[in-house]
Design a protein around this motif. Structure first.
Motif, PDB file in Angstrom:
ATOM      1  N   ALA A  84       0.776  -1.228   0.122  1.00  0.00           N
ATOM      2  CA  ALA A  84      -0.013   0.048   0.051  1.00  0.00           C
ATOM      3  C   ALA A  84       0.916   1.214   0.030  1.00  0.00           C
ATOM      4  O   ALA A  84       1.898   1.318   0.592  1.00  0.00           O
ATOM      5  N   TYR A  85       0.387   2.200  -0.583  1.00  0.00           N
ATOM      6  CA  TYR A  85       1.161   3.662  -0.761  1.00  0.00           C
ATOM      7  C   TYR A  85       0.525   4.583   0.396  1.00  0.00           C
ATOM      8  O   TYR A  85      -0.626   4.626   0.403  1.00  0.00           O
ATOM      9  N   LEU A  86       1.283   4.671   1.232  1.00  0.00           N
ATOM     10  CA  LEU A  86       0.762   5.636   2.180  1.00  0.00           C
ATOM     11  C   LEU A  86       1.289   7.187   1.885  1.00  0.00           C
ATOM     12  O   LEU A  86       1.680   7.380   0.650  1.00  0.00           O
ATOM     13  N   THR A  87       1.569   8.021   2.877  1.00  0.00           N
ATOM     14  CA  THR A  87       1.950   9.231   2.513  1.00  0.00           C
ATOM     15  C   THR A  87       3.020   9.625   1.755  1.00  0.00           C
ATOM     16  O   THR A  87       3.100  10.461   0.721  1.00  0.00           O
ATOM     17  N   PHE A  88       4.250   8.970   1.884  1.00  0.00           N
ATOM     18  CA  PHE A  88       5.456   9.212   1.263  1.00  0.00           C
ATOM     19  C   PHE A  88       6.045   7.752   0.442  1.00  0.00           C
ATOM     20  O   PHE A  88       7.045   8.051  -0.049  1.00  0.00           O
ATOM     21  N   SER A  89       5.369   6.590   0.784  1.00  0.00           N
ATOM     22  CA  SER A  89       6.316   5.490   0.428  1.00  0.00           C
ATOM     23  C   SER A  89       5.238   4.560   0.368  1.00  0.00           C
ATOM     24  O   SER A  89       4.065   4.473   0.873  1.00  0.00           O
ATOM     25  N   TRP A  90       5.646   3.245  -0.206  1.00  0.00           N
ATOM     26  CA  TRP A  90       4.863   2.026  -0.240  1.00  0.00           C
ATOM     27  C   TRP A  90       5.544   1.136   0.857  1.00  0.00           C
ATOM     28  O   TRP A  90       6.711   1.181   1.133  1.00  0.00           O
ATOM     29  N   GLN A  91       4.528   0.641   1.518  1.00  0.00           N
ATOM     30  CA  GLN A  91       4.828  -0.354   2.820  1.00  0.00           C
ATOM     31  C   GLN A  91       4.093  -1.602   2.572  1.00  0.00           C
ATOM     32  O   GLN A  91       3.116  -1.625   1.840  1.00  0.00           O
ATOM     33  N   ILE A  92       4.320  -2.738   3.222  1.00  0.00           N
ATOM     34  CA  ILE A  92       4.041  -3.875   3.294  1.00  0.00           C
ATOM     35  C   ILE A  92       3.284  -4.089   4.453  1.00  0.00           C
ATOM     36  O   ILE A  92       4.010  -3.997   5.393  1.00  0.00           O
TER      37      ILE A  92
END
Length: 119
Positions: A99-107
């Motif tokens: 998922a893409y949060l405010t500034f980065s993609w995270q798992i």
């Protein structure tokens, strides 16, 4: 953060079917790949199936022709339809979302749902 809620696991006889669901919620901007992994007792976690945001799917050889992954982007939900289940499919199944949060993609990982197939 992203919360993943899985459902649909249970006990089924060999040859039966189950449908797993994983719904994502939280403060994210978009979701890319969604995947299902599984981990059997004493074994490493393995990829079962994945689906891109555009709907391209891939499967582990062991489940091809029996399992089908799909997603509903409007509901941020991924599904795993499991047919012709075998005892060797017994494992804890985990949802995996990028998922893409405010500034980065995270798992993010779901909490896991137990699937038990009896012979």
């Amino acid at each position: 953060q992203v919360q993943l809620v899985e459902s649909g696991g249970g006990l089924v006889q060999a040859g039966g079917s189950l449908r797993l669901s994983c719904a994502a919620s939280g403060r994210f901007l978009s979701i890319d790949d969604m995947k299902w992994y599984r981990q059997a007792p004493g074994k490493q976690r393995e990829l079962v199936a994945g689906i891109t945001s555009g709907g391209v799917t891939n499967y582990a050889d062991s489940v091809k022709g029996r399992f089908a992954i799909s997603r509903d982007n409007a509901k941020n939900t991924v599904y795993l339809q499991m047919n012709s289940l075998k005892p060797e499919d017994t494992a804890v199944y985990y949802c995996h979302v990028e998922a893409y949060l405010t500034f980065s993609w995270q798992i993010f990982w779901g909490q896991g749902t137990q699937v038990t197939v009896s012979s």
